[in-house]
Scaffold this motif. Sequence first.
Motif, PDB file in Angstrom:
ATOM      1  N   PHE A 169       0.807  -1.213  -0.012  1.00 63.85           N
ATOM      2  CA  PHE A 169       0.197  -0.017   0.069  1.00 63.85           C
ATOM      3  C   PHE A 169       0.862   1.363   0.078  1.00 63.85           C
ATOM      4  O   PHE A 169       0.720   2.180  -0.970  1.00 63.85           O
ATOM      5  N   GLU A 170       1.936   1.338   0.809  1.00 65.04           N
ATOM      6  CA  GLU A 170       2.601   2.560   0.968  1.00 65.04           C
ATOM      7  C   GLU A 170       3.733   2.597  -0.300  1.00 65.04           C
ATOM      8  O   GLU A 170       3.904   3.869  -0.622  1.00 65.04           O
ATOM      9  N   GLU A 171       3.997   1.658  -0.902  1.00 63.24           N
ATOM     10  CA  GLU A 171       4.755   1.713  -2.209  1.00 63.24           C
ATOM     11  C   GLU A 171       3.919   2.257  -3.246  1.00 63.24           C
ATOM     12  O   GLU A 171       4.385   2.839  -3.996  1.00 63.24           O
ATOM     13  N   TYR A 172       2.825   1.700  -3.553  1.00 61.08           N
ATOM     14  CA  TYR A 172       1.882   2.365  -4.415  1.00 61.08           C
ATOM     15  C   TYR A 172       1.620   3.803  -4.331  1.00 61.08           C
ATOM     16  O   TYR A 172       1.572   4.492  -5.322  1.00 61.08           O
ATOM     17  N   TYR A 173       1.379   4.277  -2.952  1.00 66.10           N
ATOM     18  CA  TYR A 173       1.286   5.500  -2.661  1.00 66.10           C
ATOM     19  C   TYR A 173       2.412   6.436  -3.299  1.00 66.10           C
ATOM     20  O   TYR A 173       2.086   7.458  -3.843  1.00 66.10           O
ATOM     21  N   GLU A 174       3.668   6.000  -2.865  1.00 65.71           N
ATOM     22  CA  GLU A 174       4.865   6.620  -3.540  1.00 65.71           C
ATOM     23  C   GLU A 174       4.902   6.693  -4.911  1.00 65.71           C
ATOM     24  O   GLU A 174       5.242   7.893  -5.536  1.00 65.71           O
ATOM     25  N   GLN A 175       4.486   5.642  -5.552  1.00 65.41           N
ATOM     26  CA  GLN A 175       4.600   5.312  -7.076  1.00 65.41           C
ATOM     27  C   GLN A 175       3.416   6.451  -7.688  1.00 65.41           C
ATOM     28  O   GLN A 175       3.897   7.115  -8.558  1.00 65.41           O
ATOM     29  N   LEU A 176       2.257   6.597  -7.019  1.00 65.13           N
ATOM     30  CA  LEU A 176       1.350   7.220  -7.614  1.00 65.13           C
ATOM     31  C   LEU A 176       1.486   8.845  -7.393  1.00 65.13           C
ATOM     32  O   LEU A 176       1.005   9.671  -8.014  1.00 65.13           O
ATOM     33  N   LYS A 177       2.445   9.072  -6.612  1.00 65.80           N
ATOM     34  CA  LYS A 177       2.706  10.648  -6.343  1.00 65.80           C
ATOM     35  C   LYS A 177       3.475  11.266  -7.619  1.00 65.80           C
ATOM     36  O   LYS A 177       3.292  12.237  -8.222  1.00 65.80           O
ATOM     37  N   GLY A 178       4.191  10.386  -8.472  1.00 65.77           N
ATOM     38  CA  GLY A 178       4.737  10.720  -9.735  1.00 65.77           C
ATOM     39  C   GLY A 178       3.592  11.143 -10.685  1.00 65.77           C
ATOM     40  O   GLY A 178       3.926  11.832 -11.755  1.00 65.77           O
TER      41      GLY A 178
END
Length: 416
Positions: free
Chosen positions: A129-138
């Motif tokens: 969940f946290e990694e997808y959150y960071e990916q979506l920031k881009g």
Amino acid sequence: MKTEFAEETIKKLTENWFLCEPILFSTYCTHLLVPNDKMHVPFRTGKRKIEYSEKILKGMDEHLIEELLKVEVLRILLKHPYQRQPLAPIAELLTMASNVTINDVNPISKHAQFFLHGLEYDLPENLCFEEYYEQLKGFFKPSKISLQINVSDLEQLNTQGADNSVSSGGQQSAESQDPATISQCHSAELSALWDEDEELCISINKIIEEAEFSNNWGSLPLAAVSLIKASRFIEMDYRRMLSYFKTSVISSKRNLTRMRPSRRYGFAAMGSRYALSTNLLIAVDVSGSVSDKALGNFFSVINRFFKYGIENLDVIQFDAELATKQAIPMRKAKSTVKILGRGGTNFQPAADFYCSHPEYDGLIYFTDGCAPPPTFNTKRPIDVLWVLCGKAEYEECKGWIKEIKRNRATYIPSPK
């Protein structure tokens, strides 16, 4: 009183879950079902409620309603609305990251994807969940437009059926507003009720443990079962962390109670009860060896202390020396924090500051542990907790930390 279509359908679906999907039913029962026609999404969860829109669900295919409700229940099982909130979260990205995480382990149909955004991006598979959150920031571009959607458009979509809603609904929305803006509207609204709730997380973990004991997961895919099992391991036990430190009476926390007599008037008047609070000093390592992500995790943990009865904290930042001459008081969780320093690492200045200020009940270091051990030059009892930024750092440092009297160590686990 006439039962609305959505309420009747949800009742029918959940009665079937009682027989065939016990873990979904048990999780559903932890929340109150509440109608809300002011929102522009079919369902949303948070604050121990499952809200639904009769206007959107009316006339919708029963299988689609079940799928959308199941997604919300899976969110609860994974505890996305109730823990693992990043520092200063972006509501839209919380929803999208949750959608992508669920889709990884429980594929969502194209019809349901119309209401669940974030799946349209080209993202790696099997991240947390946290990694997808960071990916979506881009991909994220904040919109200054008021995020609204016409409910009548959605009503018209639903009357056309699930198959037509995806194709024709997209065109209608595009004509009235920018699709990206509508997507942000849906996503932000869906996570509007999300807030950390440790007590509910414990209840959900008990449901997961019961399902694991009976090995009764219904029709959930194996990948979903594995992710749900992993979610039982809470990032950090904050109550235990805070219990390491003694408490002191704060006189401003006086509460009147009938359960205790007044010293002067006995039971004819209400007595007083004083709440206990902990006066802690937080030392944050801002040296160059600590990554920005680790610093974000540090301050995210500090923010969570305010949910466990802590009303004020004093924070110092250090690298080779103290970044500030005085501690900075924090009275509430902050969304942004100015980082100073970024030089080498020396634990001794923070230890000296703590020893010279006896008003503190304890010291918590947030660090990667890359420095020689400090010496605590004081005769008074000390309580120090070291929070390392990862398991590898913990394994490397726990030996010398435990050798220092009344020092303990823990770490911030990587998301599972």
